[in-house]
Design a protein around this motif. Sequence first.
Motif: not given
Length: 721
Positions: A195, A406, A383, A378, A417-418, A427
């Motif tokens: 990610s 996502v 998300l 998630l 994602f972050s 994402y």
Amino acid sequence: MPILQIGEWTVSTDLNTLKSDQVQLQIEPKAMRLLLLLAENAGHLVSKEQILETVWGDLYVSDSVLWHTVSDLRRLLGDDSQHPRYIETVPKGGYRLAADVSISKSPDSEDRKGPYDSLLRALMFRSGMEAEGIRPPRTPVILTWVLVATLATSCAVLAVFYFGQTTNPAPETLRFNIGPPDGTSFILTNPFGGSPAISPDGHDVAFAAESGGRTRLYVHNLADNITLPIAGTDDASFPFWSPDSQYIGFFARGRLWTVHISGHPIQPVCDAHFGLGGTWNTDGTIIFARDFYGSLFQVSSDGGVPEPLSSLNKDRAELSHRWPYMLPDGQSYIYSAVSSESRFSGIFVGRLDSATPKMILRDASNVQYSVTGHLYFLREGVLMAQSFDLEDLVTQGNPEVILRKVAFSPGFSLGIFSVSDSGLLVYSAVSEVQSSLSRISGDGDLMDSLNGTADTERFDLAPDGINLILDRPNPGSGESDLWLWNADDSPPQILTDGTSVDSFPIWSPDATQIVFSSTRDGTLNLYTLRLLDNQVELLLESSNELRAQDWSNDGRYIIYERTHETTKSDLWILPLDRTQEPMPFLASENSEYHAQFSPDGRWIAYTSDQTHRREVYLKGFPPSQGTWQISTQGGYQPRWSEDGHSIYYISAERDLMRVSLDLEDENARVEKPEQLFPVQIGDLEAAPQYAVLSAGNGFLVNKLMEATGQLQISVLFRALQ
């Protein structure tokens, strides 16, 4: 404000409540929007497609999410799906509101003119829904930016907003895409990538990209719209940031490393065979998962010997702790626990000074914390953000949907994602891709696609080279089921009942039964299915997950993959004469899987990560001392030719490769791999996604029917209240 009455219930869209003479109930916003849509069309069918488009917009929602929302509504309304008074299910169609609906004035409201549906749409607007072609009024200070046309423009807008503008309120949504550097492609869900990670200050995004078969780290500066590579980060995966946004941690070549954002210096920290996530506190302590299976460790960012931090809970059948994330106090951290029993998998919170973690979420991917006070995670491709109390370390209220569709890497339980401290989210979205089994010629040309094989996850070709056993989702439950496909253009016949995960099917040599893996008794165990009478019997039970791999042509042995907390994925042999116990074929510190017997049963080809990269290997059976490497630049999913003189495999670049063999009693001569043609398949880690057809007639491939397109990293600002 008008009053909406549905049957015995009074609906308040201001408060999201249902009220009767006896009780007042709170209703989730999405459920309220669905109820209002049904009320607007009272007595008429509302299709699933219309519901998804109107209630959830362009965000992806699975049928199971819709089903759960309808079930929640029925529960609140006191309705019965078998004898509905409120919501009727129309098979293969959608839903219909059966109750009487009326709208009246509230005592303090002014007279309101207009048709019935106009009043109802006004209520829908109050609940946040936007009907097609109509937009509710918005206050002037709320602006929405969606997918700004060019990256440069978007970055300029973002830079002004975050680094210069202070007079205007924050926008509700600001979103744009980051493309991969020229000549590269993103590596987001494969082992050597991971990610993207946004820095805590929200200025930079670190990610892995691939070019010419090599993966390295890049950093994209959001203010300047510049992407630069970081030298010396070949084979890097799963980057994470220091709390001051100046350093990046990552895993490569069996070690944990750190590097300054400028690219110098690059420092080794400690050994990490196959790292699955790290996090960094202000005291310079890094918490990380150093292997696919096992617990968490802590080490100084300056380097040293890692110390165990967490402990696998044997009573919960835990296999792995991964994806740690440090909370703002610098002592508490959250992480994902993976168990061989899915009911015990979830998100836990622990402390550096305590050995007693506690579960805070179930059925979630990796989790990250935002200074808005929310946990991001998630669930089923959606998300979500849920309020989290940092003092008591408990979740509060119900999660809010942030984004749908996502990307998710199921092999790693990792959502792509972050989240930054400034509220920015990066994402990757899921591409709409379907697959279907297709015949491919020996030259790589598409000959035809097999009807009724869409959404096949795994398959096995029968010994007759015609019939197929498929692993596909059950349309009712969504769980994996076994399906029988015959070459007569009739629809596939479902063989299992959708109440459990039934997968990894393998034909017996006489084509009378199937061995497969199932969760019908909890853990993924081995079962057989007799095709004559459709009877299922338990074949082998274990506290570890078991995945069927292959059945020898003489009918004597089944080879299967068994997970283990210390030796990870192992290969075991099950003798079928029942006088012998199961025995290990390969149970090393590495992961071994994708096993297949040679046609004469004297050799087994398999995939292993013993060089920290997936490669295909060959070993004699019964096990001998010799091991031969088949692939040279990454390899997955070995398959034998009909005559046993060649092994096919899929390269890391998704090319179909062939290796010619000269096999003697206990020795093998392996020729140089030959590239045949590219194959458009999905997950390389999954069970083999192709089969070799007999008589040199080509291949049967689980082919992606639509190109995935180039992956994008999206940047989003979304204000949470």
